[in-house]
Design a protein around this motif. Structure first.
Motif, PDB file in Angstrom:
ATOM      1  N   GLN A  83       7.431  -3.522   3.595  1.00  0.00           N
ATOM      2  CA  GLN A  83       8.882  -3.393   3.549  1.00  0.00           C
ATOM      3  C   GLN A  83       9.478  -3.173   4.938  1.00  0.00           C
ATOM      4  O   GLN A  83      10.653  -3.475   5.169  1.00  0.00           O
ATOM      5  N   LYS A  84       8.662  -2.653   5.877  1.00  0.00           N
ATOM      6  CA  LYS A  84       9.111  -2.470   7.267  1.00  0.00           C
ATOM      7  C   LYS A  84       8.883  -3.715   8.109  1.00  0.00           C
ATOM      8  O   LYS A  84       9.226  -3.751   9.279  1.00  0.00           O
ATOM      9  N   GLY A  85       8.255  -4.737   7.510  1.00  0.00           N
ATOM     10  CA  GLY A  85       8.001  -5.966   8.254  1.00  0.00           C
ATOM     11  C   GLY A  85       6.649  -6.006   8.931  1.00  0.00           C
ATOM     12  O   GLY A  85       6.472  -6.699   9.941  1.00  0.00           O
ATOM     13  N   TYR A  86       5.674  -5.300   8.358  1.00  0.00           N
ATOM     14  CA  TYR A  86       4.335  -5.259   8.939  1.00  0.00           C
ATOM     15  C   TYR A  86       3.277  -5.567   7.888  1.00  0.00           C
ATOM     16  O   TYR A  86       3.447  -5.292   6.704  1.00  0.00           O
ATOM     17  N   VAL A  87       2.175  -6.133   8.351  1.00  0.00           N
ATOM     18  CA  VAL A  87       1.042  -6.463   7.499  1.00  0.00           C
ATOM     19  C   VAL A  87      -0.106  -5.514   7.850  1.00  0.00           C
ATOM     20  O   VAL A  87      -0.429  -5.350   9.031  1.00  0.00           O
ATOM     21  N   VAL A  88      -0.683  -4.865   6.849  1.00  0.00           N
ATOM     22  CA  VAL A  88      -1.842  -4.007   7.082  1.00  0.00           C
ATOM     23  C   VAL A  88      -3.094  -4.871   6.941  1.00  0.00           C
ATOM     24  O   VAL A  88      -3.407  -5.356   5.859  1.00  0.00           O
ATOM     25  N   LEU A  89      -3.795  -5.073   8.042  1.00  0.00           N
ATOM     26  CA  LEU A  89      -4.987  -5.922   8.032  1.00  0.00           C
ATOM     27  C   LEU A  89      -6.222  -5.177   7.540  1.00  0.00           C
ATOM     28  O   LEU A  89      -7.168  -5.797   7.048  1.00  0.00           O
ATOM     29  N   GLY A  90      -6.223  -3.853   7.679  1.00  0.00           N
ATOM     30  CA  GLY A  90      -7.387  -3.106   7.219  1.00  0.00           C
ATOM     31  C   GLY A  90      -7.200  -1.605   7.363  1.00  0.00           C
ATOM     32  O   GLY A  90      -6.362  -1.132   8.138  1.00  0.00           O
ATOM     33  N   TRP A  91      -7.968  -0.875   6.566  1.00  0.00           N
ATOM     34  CA  TRP A  91      -8.026   0.585   6.634  1.00  0.00           C
ATOM     35  C   TRP A  91      -9.433   0.978   7.057  1.00  0.00           C
ATOM     36  O   TRP A  91     -10.415   0.482   6.513  1.00  0.00           O
ATOM     37  N   PHE A  92      -9.532   1.862   8.014  1.00  0.00           N
ATOM     38  CA  PHE A  92     -10.832   2.314   8.499  1.00  0.00           C
ATOM     39  C   PHE A  92     -10.908   3.840   8.387  1.00  0.00           C
ATOM     40  O   PHE A  92      -9.928   4.532   8.652  1.00  0.00           O
ATOM     41  N   ASN A  93     -12.067   4.329   8.011  1.00  0.00           N
ATOM     42  CA  ASN A  93     -12.326   5.761   8.115  1.00  0.00           C
ATOM     43  C   ASN A  93     -13.148   5.941   9.381  1.00  0.00           C
ATOM     44  O   ASN A  93     -14.322   5.561   9.425  1.00  0.00           O
ATOM     45  N   ILE A  94     -12.547   6.487  10.427  1.00  0.00           N
ATOM     46  CA  ILE A  94     -13.226   6.571  11.728  1.00  0.00           C
ATOM     47  C   ILE A  94     -14.087   7.824  11.862  1.00  0.00           C
ATOM     48  O   ILE A  94     -14.725   8.038  12.889  1.00  0.00           O
ATOM     49  N   GLY A  95     -14.083   8.652  10.841  1.00  0.00           N
ATOM     50  CA  GLY A  95     -14.880   9.877  10.890  1.00  0.00           C
ATOM     51  C   GLY A  95     -14.234  10.968  10.065  1.00  0.00           C
ATOM     52  O   GLY A  95     -13.126  10.802   9.558  1.00  0.00           O
ATOM     53  N   TRP A  96     -14.953  12.065   9.934  1.00  0.00           N
ATOM     54  CA  TRP A  96     -14.428  13.210   9.193  1.00  0.00           C
ATOM     55  C   TRP A  96     -14.036  14.300  10.185  1.00  0.00           C
ATOM     56  O   TRP A  96     -14.715  14.511  11.196  1.00  0.00           O
ATOM     57  N   THR A 111      -4.997   1.137  -2.216  1.00  0.00           N
ATOM     58  CA  THR A 111      -4.566   0.386  -1.037  1.00  0.00           C
ATOM     59  C   THR A 111      -3.262  -0.377  -1.261  1.00  0.00           C
ATOM     60  O   THR A 111      -2.352  -0.307  -0.419  1.00  0.00           O
ATOM     61  N   PRO A 112      -3.082  -1.131  -2.355  1.00  0.00           N
ATOM     62  CA  PRO A 112      -1.802  -1.849  -2.546  1.00  0.00           C
ATOM     63  C   PRO A 112      -0.599  -0.910  -2.527  1.00  0.00           C
ATOM     64  O   PRO A 112       0.451  -1.250  -1.972  1.00  0.00           O
ATOM     65  N   GLN A 113      -0.773   0.266  -3.101  1.00  0.00           N
ATOM     66  CA  GLN A 113       0.304   1.253  -3.142  1.00  0.00           C
ATOM     67  C   GLN A 113       0.653   1.747  -1.744  1.00  0.00           C
ATOM     68  O   GLN A 113       1.832   1.939  -1.412  1.00  0.00           O
ATOM     69  N   MET A 114      -0.355   1.955  -0.902  1.00  0.00           N
ATOM     70  CA  MET A 114      -0.115   2.457   0.451  1.00  0.00           C
ATOM     71  C   MET A 114       0.422   1.360   1.381  1.00  0.00           C
ATOM     72  O   MET A 114       1.141   1.643   2.335  1.00  0.00           O
ATOM     73  N   GLN A 115       0.037   0.110   1.110  1.00  0.00           N
ATOM     74  CA  GLN A 115       0.446  -0.986   1.997  1.00  0.00           C
ATOM     75  C   GLN A 115       1.892  -1.430   1.769  1.00  0.00           C
ATOM     76  O   GLN A 115       2.534  -1.941   2.697  1.00  0.00           O
ATOM     77  N   LYS A 116       2.404  -1.261   0.584  1.00  0.00           N
ATOM     78  CA  LYS A 116       3.735  -1.772   0.253  1.00  0.00           C
ATOM     79  C   LYS A 116       4.827  -1.268   1.201  1.00  0.00           C
ATOM     80  O   LYS A 116       5.654  -2.064   1.673  1.00  0.00           O
ATOM     81  N   PRO A 117       4.871   0.026   1.545  1.00  0.00           N
ATOM     82  CA  PRO A 117       5.904   0.497   2.478  1.00  0.00           C
ATOM     83  C   PRO A 117       5.826  -0.160   3.858  1.00  0.00           C
ATOM     84  O   PRO A 117       6.851  -0.380   4.507  1.00  0.00           O
ATOM     85  N   PHE A 118       4.605  -0.480   4.325  1.00  0.00           N
ATOM     86  CA  PHE A 118       4.455  -1.184   5.601  1.00  0.00           C
ATOM     87  C   PHE A 118       5.063  -2.582   5.500  1.00  0.00           C
ATOM     88  O   PHE A 118       5.748  -3.041   6.431  1.00  0.00           O
TER      89      PHE A 118
END
Length: 344
Positions: A139-152, A130-137
């Motif tokens: 850098q764009k000026g956004y905060v990732v509040l959460g990751w959800f798996n909505i289904g397969w 997660t930290p690795q995936m959130q860093k680019p966001f």
């Protein structure tokens, strides 16, 4: 007291109250189908935030379809004019939308078919990367509040697709206008694809020569009524469909610090609940699709191995430089991590 003084006193009182009870309204675009369990969880988050902040912060979830889909949402996250506040302050993106908004997050790497074998593996990878995936966001000026798996994601098709060769004979929508690279990757791997906008997809399914199959979660197949036309389903979960809940740093910074820990806990609770209920939700919507006339084909062990071998052998097309859906380096990191997680 004359009338003018009364009006003046009323106006001052109103301004004082407005200042004391100033409310921050944050508009969030979301792809959640109306009245779905996902939509209910969003409303729960909004209610929690309102209560936690004593009414100071109000989240307003808005349907992405009214904004032209996820590509339209990306545009509305940007200011129309320099210095002007963007029309919306955040979004709930699917994997495709998040990839279009922030490709450096490489979130589509998690969507390579048959990369994962269980929700436990998805949870472990999220915890690790997660930290690795959130860093680019960030850098764009956004905060990732959460990751959800909505289904397969499953394959829903007009004709039976019991084997990879049967699937290769049908025209598929696997990203199309939203993610041309995903469609190109499937095409390079030997599949027929059609680029159809989301709002035209159902019409295409009903048109001769149109789409004959989609790669989607059961909730969408049912909510969008794809299951009425695509009456066959390969009952094998291929890949988790991830969602990123992002909010602009400017909006996040406008919220008093004292509330933020509890606000994040609210999102985490919703995320945990969604993950816990995910398998139940998929099963529920598969049953609804079946009740609507869909035939489920469940591969036996040999059949499942054939599907895994097919997609593992062709996974390179997902990160090929000509069709870069996934990131090769990130994919190899995940594969190495999963082998260790499985004890292989």
């Amino acid at each position: 007291m004359n009338q003018i003084k009364k009006i003046t006193l009323f106006a001052l009182t109103f301004l004082f109250c407005a200042t004391m009870f100033a409310k921050t309204v944050i508009k969030i675009a979301s792809v959640a189908p109306a009245r779905s369990s996902w939509d209910v969880d969003q409303r729960t988050i909004a209610s929690d935030w309102f209560q936690i902040t004593g009414g100071e912060v109000e989240l307003q979830f808005m349907n992405s379809d009214s904004m032209g889909g996820e590509s339209g949402v990306v545009q509305k996250l940007n200011s129309v004019r320099p210095g002007q506040k963007p029309p919306i302050g955040g979004a709930v993106f699917t994997s495709l939308g998040a990839d279009g908004f922030c490709p450096d997050s490489h979130i589509m790497t998690l969507c390579v078919p048959f990369l994962f074998r269980s929700q436990e593996e998805v949870n472990a990878v999220l915890q690790e990367f997660t930290p690795q995936m959130q860093k680019p966001f960030e850098q764009k000026g956004y905060v990732v509040l959460g990751w959800f798996n909505i289904g397969w994601a499953y394959f829903f098709t007009k004709n039976p697709a019991r084997t990879p060769s049967e699937l290769q004979k049908q025209r598929l929508s696997v990203g199309g206008m939203t993610s041309p690279m995903l469609a190109n990757a499937f095409k390079a791997a030997g599949y027929l694809t059609q680029d159809v906008p989301a709002d035209k997809l159902l019409q295409s399914m009903k048109t001769p020569g149109g789409v004959e199959g989609v790669f989607t979660i059961p909730m969408y197949a049912y909510a969008a009524q794809y299951c009425k036309t695509l009456t066959n389903c390969l009952n094998a979960p291929l890949a988790p469909v991830m969602v990123a809940f992002v909010i602009s740093k400017a909006e996040w910074d406008s919220i008093p610090e004292k509330y933020k820990p509890e606000l994040l806990k609210s999102v985490q609770r919703a995320q945990d609940k969604f993950i816990q209920n995910q398998q139940k939700t998929d099963a529920e919507y598969l049953k609804r699709c079946e009740a609507s006339g869909v035939t489920l084909y469940t591969p036996n062990d040999a059949g499942m191995k054939a599907w895994r071998d097919e997609f593992e052998a062709k996974s390179r097309y997902m990160y090929d430089p000509a069709t870069p859906v996934a990131d090769k380096g990130f994919y190899e990191q995940i594969v190495a991590f999963l082998k260790k997680f499985r004890g292989e």
